[in-house]
Design a protein around this motif. Sequence first.
Motif, PDB file in Angstrom:
ATOM      1  N   ASN A   1       0.801  -1.218   0.000  1.00  0.00           N
ATOM      2  CA  ASN A   1       0.000   0.000   0.000  1.00  0.00           C
ATOM      3  C   ASN A   1       0.839   1.275   0.000  1.00  0.00           C
ATOM      4  OD1 ASN A   1      -2.530  -1.450   0.228  1.00  0.00           O
ATOM      5  ND2 ASN A   1      -2.060  -1.771   2.395  1.00  0.00           N
TER       6      ASN A   1
ATOM      7  N   LEU B   1      -3.586   3.077   1.493  1.00  0.00           N
ATOM      8  CA  LEU B   1      -4.283   3.169   0.222  1.00  0.00           C
ATOM      9  C   LEU B   1      -3.811   2.069  -0.724  1.00  0.00           C
ATOM     10  CD1 LEU B   1      -3.898   7.034  -0.224  1.00  0.00           C
ATOM     11  CD2 LEU B   1      -5.975   5.836   0.496  1.00  0.00           C
TER      12      LEU B   1
ATOM     13  N   VAL C   1      -5.440   4.940  -9.270  1.00  0.00           N
ATOM     14  CA  VAL C   1      -6.498   5.037  -8.258  1.00  0.00           C
ATOM     15  C   VAL C   1      -5.944   4.551  -6.928  1.00  0.00           C
ATOM     16  CG1 VAL C   1      -8.818   4.315  -7.584  1.00  0.00           C
ATOM     17  CG2 VAL C   1      -8.267   4.641 -10.013  1.00  0.00           C
ATOM     18  N   LEU C   2      -6.125   5.366  -5.892  1.00  0.00           N
ATOM     19  CA  LEU C   2      -5.705   5.015  -4.536  1.00  0.00           C
ATOM     20  C   LEU C   2      -6.958   4.907  -3.672  1.00  0.00           C
ATOM     21  CD1 LEU C   2      -2.652   7.454  -4.173  1.00  0.00           C
ATOM     22  CD2 LEU C   2      -2.611   5.020  -4.785  1.00  0.00           C
ATOM     23  N   ALA C   3      -7.280   3.679  -3.259  1.00  0.00           N
ATOM     24  CA  ALA C   3      -8.514   3.428  -2.502  1.00  0.00           C
ATOM     25  C   ALA C   3      -8.174   3.031  -1.065  1.00  0.00           C
ATOM     26  CB  ALA C   3      -9.332   2.329  -3.161  1.00  0.00           C
TER      27      ALA C   3
ATOM     28  N   GLN D   1     -12.507   8.771   1.014  1.00  0.00           N
ATOM     29  CA  GLN D   1     -12.695   8.780  -0.434  1.00  0.00           C
ATOM     30  C   GLN D   1     -11.561   8.081  -1.176  1.00  0.00           C
ATOM     31  OE1 GLN D   1     -12.675  12.917  -1.639  1.00  0.00           O
ATOM     32  NE2 GLN D   1     -10.473  12.960  -1.845  1.00  0.00           N
ATOM     33  N   ASP D   2     -11.882   7.667  -2.421  1.00  0.00           N
ATOM     34  CA  ASP D   2     -10.856   7.203  -3.348  1.00  0.00           C
ATOM     35  C   ASP D   2     -10.194   8.424  -3.982  1.00  0.00           C
ATOM     36  OD1 ASP D   2     -11.792   4.709  -2.754  1.00  0.00           O
ATOM     37  OD2 ASP D   2     -12.611   4.287  -4.743  1.00  0.00           O
ATOM     38  N   TRP D   3      -8.923   8.266  -4.336  1.00  0.00           N
ATOM     39  CA  TRP D   3      -8.183   9.330  -4.994  1.00  0.00           C
ATOM     40  C   TRP D   3      -7.819   8.871  -6.402  1.00  0.00           C
ATOM     41  CZ3 TRP D   3      -7.799  13.863  -2.332  1.00  0.00           C
ATOM     42  CH2 TRP D   3      -8.032  13.797  -0.949  1.00  0.00           C
ATOM     43  N   THR D   4      -8.148   9.688  -7.398  1.00  0.00           N
ATOM     44  CA  THR D   4      -7.884   9.344  -8.797  1.00  0.00           C
ATOM     45  C   THR D   4      -6.930  10.364  -9.402  1.00  0.00           C
ATOM     46  OG1 THR D   4     -10.077   8.341  -9.019  1.00  0.00           O
ATOM     47  CG2 THR D   4      -8.915   8.922 -11.053  1.00  0.00           C
TER      48      THR D   4
END
Length: 273
Positions: free
Chosen positions: A163, A183, A193-195, A224-227
Amino acid sequence: MSSGDTKPTEPLPEWAVAEPVPPRRRRAWPWIVALVVLVVLGVVVFFVAEAIARDVVERTAKTEIAERLALPSDQEVDVEIPGLVIPQLLGGSLNEVTVSSDDVAVGEFEGDVTVTATDVPVQQGADIGGATATVTLDEAQLQSLLAQVDRFPSETVGLASPNVTITFELEVFGLSFPIGVALAPSVSEGALVLAPASFDLAGASIDAAAISERFGPIADVVLQDWTICLAEYLPAGVTLTDVEVSGDSIVVNADIDGAIVTDPALQANGTCG
């Protein structure tokens, strides 16, 4: 004297009979030596020619890559071509070419880039068989990339396989609560994408529901997810395939369309989504 009184024929004495002279044997070794010398000279000439051909091909590849990517004049570029070069040149294409360089500027960030192409034609104007690419970012390079993302705490970014880790500071009634987030990275339609995969509050494990219940709407930034769109920095002919955290780096892998060398549309920067 009558014919019946002739003396019988007697064999000649040994001293009167000459010894047969054996034929002289021609020595073959001078011809063998000459043949060996010719073979050795041929091998030497071939390998000298091979070294010259390899040097020319590698220097040409470095020049082409530096020009196409607008690399600085002092940028180190390594080119590796497995096998003998001359037979490949005679066949019209190089079986495999691997090009690598560290700290290559890609849009707003830098990364170590390695590209391996197959069936690379010698003549211009022909497509390659295909290629794969790897972009490797260390912690500092990843921080530089993520610094472009609004509200993302890029200065806290770390890498802990499998991660990416970050830390948020949530304030409630004037008190600050550090929340660590692991993430999980993936790629989707040209984006990294970092979830969120796990959380901890002040060093203790906590789940998403508990964070949401305790902190309310202000916790949305943590959950939140980061895109992050990478395709906009890369040619359209490059397709991201996967990403992983390996040791102290994050590695993004991609496939490259073989027509990228001849199709301007594939050479232009791509888009996400």
